[in-house]
Design a protein around this motif. Structure first.
Motif, PDB file in Angstrom:
ATOM      1  N   ILE A   1       1.135  12.647  -8.724  1.00  0.00           N
ATOM      2  CA  ILE A   1       0.821  12.680  -7.293  1.00  0.00           C
ATOM      3  C   ILE A   1      -0.690  12.656  -7.091  1.00  0.00           C
ATOM      4  N   ASP A   2      -1.165  11.684  -6.324  1.00  0.00           N
ATOM      5  CA  ASP A   2      -2.585  11.569  -5.984  1.00  0.00           C
ATOM      6  C   ASP A   2      -2.808  12.286  -4.655  1.00  0.00           C
ATOM      7  N   GLU A   3      -3.466  13.448  -4.717  1.00  0.00           N
ATOM      8  CA  GLU A   3      -3.677  14.246  -3.510  1.00  0.00           C
ATOM      9  C   GLU A   3      -4.431  13.464  -2.436  1.00  0.00           C
ATOM     10  N   ASN A   4      -5.308  12.570  -2.847  1.00  0.00           N
ATOM     11  CA  ASN A   4      -6.107  11.818  -1.878  1.00  0.00           C
ATOM     12  C   ASN A   4      -5.258  10.890  -1.021  1.00  0.00           C
ATOM     13  N   LYS A   5      -4.033  10.610  -1.460  1.00  0.00           N
ATOM     14  CA  LYS A   5      -3.167   9.704  -0.717  1.00  0.00           C
ATOM     15  C   LYS A   5      -2.095  10.448   0.084  1.00  0.00           C
ATOM     16  N   MET A   6      -2.094  11.778  -0.025  1.00  0.00           N
ATOM     17  CA  MET A   6      -1.094  12.562   0.698  1.00  0.00           C
ATOM     18  C   MET A   6      -1.587  12.912   2.095  1.00  0.00           C
TER      19      MET A   6
ATOM     20  N   ASP B   1       0.806  -1.223   0.000  1.00  0.00           N
ATOM     21  CA  ASP B   1       0.000   0.000   0.000  1.00  0.00           C
ATOM     22  C   ASP B   1       0.839   1.272   0.000  1.00  0.00           C
ATOM     23  N   VAL B   2       2.163   1.162  -0.059  1.00  0.00           N
ATOM     24  CA  VAL B   2       2.969   2.378  -0.059  1.00  0.00           C
ATOM     25  C   VAL B   2       3.155   2.886  -1.490  1.00  0.00           C
ATOM     26  N   ILE B   3       3.353   4.172  -1.604  1.00  0.00           N
ATOM     27  CA  ILE B   3       3.579   4.812  -2.897  1.00  0.00           C
ATOM     28  C   ILE B   3       5.051   4.660  -3.254  1.00  0.00           C
ATOM     29  N   PRO B   4       5.377   4.322  -4.496  1.00  0.00           N
ATOM     30  CA  PRO B   4       6.789   4.162  -4.867  1.00  0.00           C
ATOM     31  C   PRO B   4       7.602   5.407  -4.543  1.00  0.00           C
TER      32      PRO B   4
END
Length: 807
Positions: free
Chosen positions: A542-547, A207-210
């Motif tokens: 960049i997906d703002e929903n995941k920041m 589930d982590v972002i690269p």
């Protein structure tokens, strides 16, 4: 006090990318030998490898964790980790029969150049040795040299064709300790743990972002419209370097103008409608040169081809085609003279010779040099002349702590707009009359923070807004039409803050919309047509929903000061007993600000809370707060960081056993100071281009900082008068107190914090028998600019922090 000018050449791109950039091993006794997997670590790795299907418990995985793994079993596991297709045509080795369980894997690895066999064949049933495992992993996972200095005490015992690969394992956190033991028979548990780390499974949960999404060059940035409004220039990656492109409005394709391959373009500006100027240095040495080039990419010319010289743009002379004013320290490395350079011919003529104490120059709206600032670091004087043929005369003098920064002339060229805190604690925007030597009006001041800049309007011939920063940047408008325009724009990009880039007389505005979860999007807004046009996303991946949210915070220091900062918590996690990374800013005469920070978001995505503290001595909070940091390196400034950690522990947010400190420049010093002076507080530390010895730091200031030397002495300490103080707060002299794992990172060409600063602390710890991972990049300076080096840095940083805070 320093003269300011409206330079179009931007700041170093590296800072934008990382407003800001590691791999390491544990501090380990010299006699400890190579690291061996303990039962818990091995079992954790085996569980994870089983979950991913790499271990199936049949053809591989049946051996006890402490039993030697065979070469054939290793082949099976690596081929599964790499998800290689198994060929149907045998094993490729005479001693591996087609019905051998490892045959398909061995053949697959051989075809990819990963498995090699000697004259005796592959020997699938023999035990795998440490040196064989090293070469397997280096080839399988492309483990290249990441700059970490590594060597083993038994290096000579390693077969020559395995030596470089053994070092790569150490660099990439597979083997720790000082002895490699090349013939050691690798156990199944050791191999599982090594594979787990080499494949990045320790830091790459599903589930982590690269990491590469955070540490990546912007898609496009730095948009500037040509003077005639017909074209737009910007920077974009090409061949892994940021280069300048030009696009004509109404056309789809942009033309690449520059051909930088070694370093990013540091900044650029329009010289006229058909020509650009840009700046570059060499390997991070900050000896910037200024070049001119036509918008079709022809006519590239080095305008400042001088050795060991730094060029800085004084004025682009917008009204004068093919001329710019440039400051050069080629005559005397300590000071800058002003030259008028013809961008067509390259001819340079000195137009203002520095007598030896001028630290800044300012032109009027006709490009005439009318203001200079002299300084010895503490006492500064504002100098003025009516015309260029008259001598400069002093107007006012300020002491350390007082600020009077002339920014621009009024549009009639008679008075000055300046940022000043004379007679007040916070800086304000003022109008100053050289004729009467008086401030004639205070345009805007704020009770709580410094006012930092303003927006002038050439059309209206006045200042239309001022900017100040509390927890965020705010605008104070003096013109109702400009205020209405800003509010209209803001309403069209809800949830975003606005940076106004440019406004023309036709009401066409270019702006950047951003927040703490987005690097930003560039837009045009045509106020006449009420039309919003998107130019480009800076980082569309960049997906703002995941920041994570960057939240402004305040806490009280032990001596009663209110300290401001920011806290970023992992998204979706209960904010209780989290591992914490304290990330002090550089400077130290600077501040952290709200907005998208890729390294903070990376750390939060990995499960860390991130604390950024605007400790005393930071700018933006007034004269008293800045002066409260005088001669407090390693003392009250460091206490503010400690108090922030203790506050988060008391609030239940931070796990007291899992706190790390990581910073760059002064932040790197703070990391070393934290480990040396509060050794029980931190579980790990990372010093990135951080000074360890304040004596050698002060002794090696760049020549062109010489005029600021007395200011450094007042704010840090005089190496003669304050010798005891500087010894007390230099981490180098207290290296015996450091007990937490430390990672040191340095650029060899750094002109500010020289390589010796990192060399010294590493040598001091090695003398104690402590192994210090030390990343040194030969082609970098004060912070890594090249993306491949940034990636090495952050890949190592996430492994290092995971190792000491998560495992």
């Amino acid at each position: 006090m320093n003269a300011s000018h409206h330079s179009k050449l931007g700041s170093k791109t590296a800072s934008f990318l990382l407003t800001a950039s590691l791999a390491v091993t544990l501090l380990f006794p010299a006699a400890a030998g190579a690291e061996r997997a303990d039962g818990a670590q091995a079992q954790s790795a085996i569980v994870r490898l089983t979950e991913t299907g790499i271990i199936d418990g049949k053809t591989a995985g049946m051996s006890p964790a402490d039993a030697p793994i065979t070469r054939g079993q290793a082949a099976i596991l690596i081929s599964r980790a790499l998800k290689l297709d198994i060929p149907a045509d045998g094993s490729g080795f005479a001693d591996v029969s087609a019905d051998d369980p490892a045959a398909g894997a061995v053949n697959a690895l051989k075809q990819h150049g990963i498995m090699k066999g000697g004259t005796r064949g592959f020997m699938p049933g023999e035990a795998l040795t440490s040196e064989q495992m090293a070469s397997l992993f280096v080839r399988a996972f492309a483990l290249s040299d990441n700059g970490i200095q590594a060597r083993y005490t038994d290096q000579a015992a390693i077969a020559s064709y395995h030596q470089a690969d053994a070092v790569r394992l150490k660099q990439h956190f597979i083997v720790e300790g000082t002895a490699f033991e090349p013939k050691h028979k690798v156990t199944y548990g050791e191999f599982a743990l090594a594979l787990y780390r080499a494949a990045g499974l320790d830091v790459r949960d599903p589930d982590v972002i690269p990491l590469e999404d955070f540490i990546r060059q912007p898609a496009q940035l730095g948009f500037q419209v040509s003077p005639d409004g017909k074209r737009m220039a910007f920077m974009m990656p090409w061949n892994n370097r940021l280069n300048v492109f030009v696009k004509t409005f109404g056309e789809q394709e942009a033309v690449r103008v520059t051909n930088a391959t070694e370093r990013n373009i540091a900044g650029f500006a329009w010289e006229n409608d058909s020509k650009l100027i840009y700046a570059m240095d060499d390997g991070g040495n900050e000896n910037f040169r200024i070049f001119s080039i036509n918008t079709d990419g022809t006519g590239n010319k080095d305008l400042t081809p001088y050795v060991n010289t730094t060029a800085m743009l004084i004025d682009p002379l917008e009204e004068k085609k093919d001329e710019i004013l440039v400051g050069l320290n080629k005559r005397d490395p300590r000071i800058f003279d002003v030259y008028r350079i013809n961008t067509e011919t390259g001819a340079a003529q000195m137009v203002a010779e520095n007598p030896g104490n001028i630290t800044g120059w300012l032109t009027d709206h006709d490009g005439k040099i009318r203001v200079a600032v002299s300084s010895d670091g503490n006492v500064s004087s504002l100098l003025y002349r009516e015309t260029e043929d008259k001598p400069f005369q002093p107007l006012l003098t300020t002491e350390l702590g007082d600020t009077f920064v002339p920014v621009m002339f009024t549009y009639d060229n008679k008075q000055l707009y300046a940022v000043s805190n004379i007679g007040r604690d916070k800086t304000a925007i003022v109008q100053y009359d050289p004729a009467s030597k008086q401030t004639v009006s205070t345009i805007f001041e704020h009770a709580d923070v410094d006012v930092t800049s303003f927006i002038p309007s050439k059309k209206q011939q006045k200042i239309v807004a001022a900017l100040y920063e509390t927890e965020k940047v705010h605008y104070q408008f003096f013109d109702p039409d400009t205020k209405k325009l800003y509010e209209t724009i803001a309403g069209k990009v809800p949830g975003k803050d606005i940076i106004l880039q440019s406004m023309n007389e036709q009401g066409r505005v270019m702006f950047l919309a951003y927040n703490d979860k987005s690097m930003g999007t560039y837009y045009f807004y045509d106020s006449g047509k009420d039309l919003l046009e998107k130019i480009a996303d800076t980082a569309p991946w960049i997906d703002e929903n995941k920041m994570a949210d960057m939240k402004p915070i305040t806490f009280e220091s032990r001596d009663g000061l209110t300290i401001h900062g920011y806290l970023t918590l992992p998204k979706g996690k209960d904010p209780k007993h989290l591992p914490l990374v304290v990330n002090p800013h550089g400077g130290p005469w600077a501040r952290d600000s709200w907005g998208f920070n890729p390294e903070v978001q990376l750390l939060a995505n990995r499960g860390y809370a991130v604390l950024q503290v605007n400790f005393r001595g930071s700018t933006g909070y007034g004269k008293q707060f800045l002066d409260a940091g005088n001669k407090q390196w390693g003392k009250a400034m460091q206490n503010d960081l400690t108090d922030g950690v203790q506050w988060l522990i008391k609030e239940g947010v931070a796990d007291p056993d899992k706190v790390a400190i990581y910073g760059a420049s002064y932040g790197g010093y703070a990391a070393l100071a934290g480990l040396a002076f509060t050794p029980d507080l931190y579980a790990a530390g990372v010093s990135y281009v951080g000074p360890s010895n304040l004596f050698t730091l002060l002794d090696s200031l760049p020549p062109y900082w010489e005029s600021e030397r007395t200011k450094f002495y007042e704010r840090m300490g005089d190496p003669v008068k304050d010798k005891a103080l500087l010894e007390e707060v230099s981490p180098l002299f207290h290296a015996d107190q450091i007990k937490a794992p430390l990672f040191v990172v340095q650029g060899a060409n750094d002109p500010r914090v020289k390589q010796a600063e990192s060399d010294q602390i590493v040598a001091a710890l090695q003398k104690r028998g402590v192994e210090v991972p030390y990343m040194l990049k030969a082609n970098e300076g004060h912070g890594f600019g090249n993306i491949e080096n940034q990636l090495d840095f952050y890949r190592s940083l996430e492994k290092f922090l995971h190792r000491h805070l998560m495992e």
